[in-house]
Design an enzyme around this catalytic site. Structure first.
Site, PDB file in Angstrom:
ATOM      1  CE  LYS A  10      -1.103   2.075   3.284  1.00  0.00           C
ATOM      2  NZ  LYS A  10      -1.533   2.567   4.638  1.00  0.00           N
TER       3      LYS A  10
ATOM      4  CB  CYS B 298     -18.697   2.182   5.177  1.00  0.00           C
ATOM      5  SG  CYS B 298     -19.003   0.790   4.991  1.00  0.00           S
TER       6      CYS B 298
ATOM      7  CB  CYS C 248     -26.278   1.228   7.341  1.00  0.00           C
ATOM      8  SG  CYS C 248     -24.704   0.302   7.060  1.00  0.00           S
TER       9      CYS C 248
END
Length: 312
Positions: free
Chosen positions: A220, A290, A297
């Protein structure tokens, strides 16, 4: 009868071969370029007698089989087999549009404190690239706010390869604390800085392969370093946020168990022009909506499209 396009062949490299099931004509085929031999005496009269039957045959419908073949000169030249459409997630385009809408404010921690904001823009290019790499090394398992604070202290101290190598481990540890695993990172920063000085003249490598070979640098970090430091999109940078969200949205063909596995799965179908956008977009989405635990949600525009939300 299908067309050359329907048969998957390039029309320029196609010849049509017909095979008639009619047994009316038994003339022997001639080789290409040969002219027909003149009829001999006696054959002419026989040919005349056959002409009447040919007219009758033409009035009857004949079943003709048609096949398409690439000519020998065209086979393998500029012709590629048609690829079957690959797998892609259901509703992913609308999900992406919704995430962009939710992230339009650019007010997540990553937007103000991410790697793009941690280096000194007035420093020489080589120093800027080194600072980008160090900020990425510090960011592992660490919140953006903590990484940004450590980078500010390092820059005030003097954040160059030479200055870090001249700093003792205790002082370096004090400067970067409380980043996650700070003791290990002191060791990795010293080792990596020495390698950069010895092998790269104080600069950082310009390839993912060489970057991940440095102590404390993972995939990453390498992909982000390539994007931010070198301006090259080498792959999708996947951290815990991207890994989590990709699995919740079912953006992977099957559940993945690691960020690197997720990166491979995403790169198989996600258009390359979106690779540079995905990290920052999903990291901020993961910081604000999230969440790892108790995701919001009800406030998410994808609540009706997200498979994970259906189970909550």
């Amino acid at each position: 009868m299908c067309s050359p396009q329907e048969s998957g062949m390039n029309a320029a490299g196609v010849r049509m071969v017909t095979r008639s099931r009619s047994q009316g004509s038994r003339a022997r085929p001639r080789r290409g370029g040969e002219e027909a031999a003149p009829l001999q005496r006696g054959e002419a009269s026989a040919e005349g007698r056959k002409s009447h039957s040919r007219v009758k045959c033409q009035q009857k419908s004949q079943r003709v089989n048609v096949a398409y073949e690439a000519s020998d000169g065209e086979k393998g030249e500029d012709t590629e087999p048609l690829k079957a459409p690959g797998w892609e997630p259901q509703d992913w385009q609308q999900q992406l549009v919704n995430i962009r809408t939710m992230r339009s404010g650019k007010d997540a921690p990553v937007d103000q404190l991410g790697v793009e904001h941690c280096y000194d823009p007035s420093a020489p290019p080589k120093v800027r690239r080194y600072q980008v790499l160090l900020s990425l090394m510090l960011s592992s398992q660490t919140k953006d706010q903590v990484t940004a604070g450590a980078m500010q202290r390092l820059r005030a101290w003097g954040l160059t390869v030479d200055s870090i190598l001249q700093t003792d481990d205790s002082t370096l540890g004090t400067l970067i604390y409380p980043v996650g695993f700070w003791r290990n990172k002191v060791k990795y920063i010293k080792q990596t800085s020495a390698i950069l000085q010895q092998r790269y003249g104080g600069d950082i490598p310009a390839s993912v392969t060489e970057l991940v070979a440095l102590p404390g640098v993972g995939p990453k970090m390498a992909h982000l370093a390539m994007a931010v430091a070198w301006g090259t999109v080498s792959g999708i940078a996947v951290d815990t946020h991207v890994h989590r969200i990709a699995n919740r949205l079912r953006w992977t063909k099957k559940t993945t168990k690691s960020p690197e596995e997720t990166r491979t799965a995403l790169e198989e179908w996600l258009p390359r022009e979106l690779w540079s956008e995905i990290n920052g977009l999903l990291v901020g989405f993961g910081q604000q909506t999230c969440l790892p635990v108790r995701p919001r949600c009800q406030a998410c525009l994808n609540r009706a499209l997200c498979p994970a939300a259906q189970g909550l």
